[in-house]
Design a protein around this motif. Structure first.
Motif, PDB file in Angstrom:
ATOM      1  N   ALA A  98      -0.056   3.686   4.482  1.00 26.60           N
ATOM      2  CA  ALA A  98       0.148   3.162   3.124  1.00 26.60           C
ATOM      3  C   ALA A  98      -1.177   2.963   2.401  1.00 26.60           C
ATOM      4  O   ALA A  98      -1.308   3.300   1.217  1.00 26.60           O
ATOM      5  N   ASN A 155       3.892  -0.344  -0.120  1.00 21.88           N
ATOM      6  CA  ASN A 155       4.760   0.088   0.989  1.00 21.88           C
ATOM      7  C   ASN A 155       5.898   0.989   0.510  1.00 21.88           C
ATOM      8  O   ASN A 155       6.257   1.966   1.177  1.00 21.88           O
ATOM      9  N   ASN A 156       6.446   0.664  -0.654  1.00 18.92           N
ATOM     10  CA  ASN A 156       7.531   1.491  -1.203  1.00 18.92           C
ATOM     11  C   ASN A 156       7.006   2.898  -1.527  1.00 18.92           C
ATOM     12  O   ASN A 156       7.657   3.902  -1.230  1.00 18.92           O
ATOM     13  N   ALA A 197       4.557   4.403  -0.083  1.00 19.91           N
ATOM     14  CA  ALA A 197       4.317   5.085   1.187  1.00 19.91           C
ATOM     15  C   ALA A 197       5.609   5.632   1.775  1.00 19.91           C
ATOM     16  O   ALA A 197       5.652   6.763   2.279  1.00 19.91           O
ATOM     17  N   GLN A 198       6.675   4.832   1.699  1.00 18.27           N
ATOM     18  CA  GLN A 198       7.960   5.272   2.260  1.00 18.27           C
ATOM     19  C   GLN A 198       8.479   6.514   1.536  1.00 18.27           C
ATOM     20  O   GLN A 198       8.999   7.445   2.170  1.00 18.27           O
ATOM     21  N   VAL A 199       8.327   6.541   0.223  1.00 18.10           N
ATOM     22  CA  VAL A 199       8.771   7.702  -0.565  1.00 18.10           C
ATOM     23  C   VAL A 199       7.937   8.924  -0.200  1.00 18.10           C
ATOM     24  O   VAL A 199       8.471  10.024   0.014  1.00 18.10           O
ATOM     25  N   MET A 244       6.210   9.478   2.575  1.00 16.63           N
ATOM     26  CA  MET A 244       6.464   9.901   3.959  1.00 16.63           C
ATOM     27  C   MET A 244       7.734  10.730   4.058  1.00 16.63           C
ATOM     28  O   MET A 244       7.787  11.705   4.816  1.00 16.63           O
ATOM     29  N   ALA A 245       8.742  10.377   3.275  1.00 14.76           N
ATOM     30  CA  ALA A 245       9.987  11.151   3.277  1.00 14.76           C
ATOM     31  C   ALA A 245       9.776  12.510   2.611  1.00 14.76           C
ATOM     32  O   ALA A 245      10.220  13.543   3.121  1.00 14.76           O
ATOM     33  N   THR A 281       6.364   5.873  12.893  1.00 18.00           N
ATOM     34  CA  THR A 281       7.389   4.826  13.010  1.00 18.00           C
ATOM     35  C   THR A 281       7.388   3.873  11.822  1.00 18.00           C
ATOM     36  O   THR A 281       8.319   3.096  11.658  1.00 18.00           O
ATOM     37  N   GLY A 282       6.344   3.926  10.987  1.00 17.71           N
ATOM     38  CA  GLY A 282       6.295   3.050   9.827  1.00 17.71           C
ATOM     39  C   GLY A 282       5.045   3.290   9.013  1.00 17.71           C
ATOM     40  O   GLY A 282       4.072   3.890   9.485  1.00 17.71           O
ATOM     41  N   GLU A 283       5.074   2.812   7.753  1.00 25.74           N
ATOM     42  CA  GLU A 283       3.928   3.035   6.853  1.00 25.74           C
ATOM     43  C   GLU A 283       2.709   2.198   7.230  1.00 25.74           C
ATOM     44  O   GLU A 283       1.602   2.435   6.736  1.00 25.74           O
ATOM     45  N   ASP A 284       2.896   1.218   8.121  1.00 27.50           N
ATOM     46  CA  ASP A 284       1.774   0.360   8.517  1.00 27.50           C
ATOM     47  C   ASP A 284       0.999   0.914   9.720  1.00 27.50           C
ATOM     48  O   ASP A 284       0.022   0.321  10.173  1.00 27.50           O
TER      49      ASP A 284
END
Length: 497
Positions: A340, A365-366, A368-370, A372-373, A380-383
């Motif tokens: 992120a 974080n939001n 990063a999630q977008v 990553m997809a 396993t996560g944006e962190d």
């Protein structure tokens, strides 16, 4: 049978790098090793060459069990490693580099050693001047020095890691002939490469690794590149670059008589001129170290110029340039930052990531999630710290950040270096989407096949100068290879427009 591995396993804390790996190589044969980034190839070669020791399993040389406890011990057992990044001292001669670390005598007869090296090089068809200074040699010749180094140390098993990554087509052909000669002389060779057709053409047998395990060992001539690619990644892979016809638009950047110095202040780019338009890819073909990095840095605005002009279309501000640097770990990413955090390195002062000088974790974080997809960043996560990602996923983080905001100009410097076929296909696909959107792309790579497949026009760079700009549709690999290696020959320029 010269080398046999039985159930080799290696862990690093909870991470399993190699799991029950077994294969064998006959004397005088060339054995290919393939696998995605993170599949376990490097760890396995480091075990064979003595840098690591396996947790379980056995290694046999000529059917005798051996323990390889150090690189020095590997050399004593006749195992030599030729690394992708050469371990040479540029200021020393060929002979001095080859004998370094082997001579304990205070009284060294250098002329005698030169004669020994000359005889050795002649015996194996490795034409080289033993008295030449390494920094004055072309890359392909430097690689011969590396091979002679291990042969001088009596190596019977040679491990070559991505040996063709920085060579011209002519140099690749020469290396393949040399390796065949070495195998014919009884040497055993392990050949690691991402180039599938090269492996099929050169190797007798090939082992494919996937997620730390052997998934296949086969006769090289009995498989296709497509089959090998699917074994590597475990799914169907599109190997061919499928791009639509280019429809160039307005000029995005115009470069006129550009000269740029390298980090030592020595001119690296001389008198380069070209135009790059919206909706086209201009590929730069050349052997590594011919001014590509300095050219990319200058256009990206991170390196000063000596002379000339770089003019951008008014719509192309510095904020609208995406720069994918050649070294994702040293330049492209902050390894100890999370995914992120790396994704907002260029925009952390802007809304919505920062408000009243305070970072906004939910927005970061939001975002990063977008990303990553969208870019298939597997974690396993944006962190998660980017240092924990594979090379391919690290490159996807760089891509996601640099392509955010739809840049007008994208500078892609070695965007697929060190990536496996799956990650390479993902990078190519995304860059073509950006080109079709209307971005102007400068695509720089030492992988000539990639440059030819991705580009609409191809500029050949030699010693910091453009020696030709060719239409990618009618340019041939032989023509470009000749220009890359000598700077002469070939057709007239296809123009700068």
């Amino acid at each position: 049978m010269y080398l046999r591995l039985e159930n080799i396993s290696k862990r690093f804390n909870s991470f399993v790098a190699n799991h029950n790996i077994s294969f064998s190589v006959d004397a005088g044969k060339i054995h290919g090793i393939l696998g995605e980034n993170g599949a376990g190839k490097t760890t396995l070669m480091n075990i064979i060459s003595g840098l690591y020791q396996p947790d379980t399993g056995k290694i046999y040389l000529e059917d005798k069990p051996v323990k390889i406890t150090s690189p020095k011990g590997a050399i004593k057992l006749g195992i030599g490693m030729v690394y992708q990044h050469f371990m040479l001292v540029p200021q020393l001669t060929v002979t001095e580099n080859i004998i370094m670390g082997t001579e304990n005598s205070w009284c060294l007869n250098l002329r005698q050693k030169q004669e020994e090296i000359a005889a050795l090089s002649q015996a194996y068809g490795l034409k080289i001047d033993p008295a030449a200074q390494v920094e004055n040699l072309p890359v392909g010749t430097q690689q011969r020095v590396e091979i002679l180094k291990v042969l001088y140390r009596q190596a019977q098993l040679l491990i070559l890691d991505e040996p063709t990554a920085v060579l011209t087509p002519t140099e690749v052909e020469s290396l393949i002939n040399i390796l065949r000669q070495l195998a014919g002389a009884g040497k055993t060779i392990i050949f690691i490469s991402h180039k599938l057709e090269e492996v099929i053409n050169l190797c007798d047998t090939v082992t494919v690794l996937r997620r730390s395990k052997v998934v296949a060992t086969t006769i090289a001539k009995e498989v296709t590149p497509q089959q090998l690619a699917e074994l590597m990644v475990g799914r169907e892979v599109v190997l061919q670059v499928n791009k639509s016809a280019s429809v160039p638009g307005k000029v995005i950047v115009s470069v006129q008589n550009l000269s740029v110095a390298n980090d030592r202040g020595i001119p690296a780019v001389s008198n380069v001129s070209f135009q790059l338009r919206a909706g086209e890819i201009l590929g730069i073909a050349g052997v590594d170290g011919n001014g590509q990095r300095e050219l990319a840095d200058a256009i990206a605005g991170v390196r000063s110029i000596i002379n000339g002009k770089i003019e951008f279309n008014r719509s192309c501000t510095r904020q609208k340039i995406g720069y994918i640097p050649e070294d994702r770990q040293k330049i492209g990413l902050v390894l100890q930052f999370s995914i992120a955090q790396n994704l907002i390195l260029k925009a952390f002062k802007n809304l919505p990531f920062c408000h009243h000088f305070l970072l906004q974790p939910p927005a970061i974080n939001n975002h990063a999630q977008v990303a990553m997809a969208e870019f298939d960043i597997r974690a396993t996560g944006e962190d998660i710290k980017v240092s924990q990602l594979s090379g391919g996923n690290q490159q996807k983080v760089v891509l996601a950040r640099e392509l955010a905001g739809e840049p007008n100009l994208i500078i892609a410097m070695q965007p697929t270096r060190g990536l496996d076929v799956g990650a390479t296909a993902a990078v190519h696909s995304r860059l073509l989407v950006e080109r079709d959107r209307g971005a102007a792309i400068l695509y720089i790579s030492t992988e000539l096949e990639e440059v030819m497949a991705m580009s609409d026009r191809i500029a050949v760079i030699y010693r910091g100068e453009f020696v030709a700009i060719l239409d990618a549709e009618i340019a041939t690999i032989e023509e470009i290879g000749l220009l890359m290696g000598r700077g002469t020959g070939g057709r007239k320029s296809a123009g700068t427009g």
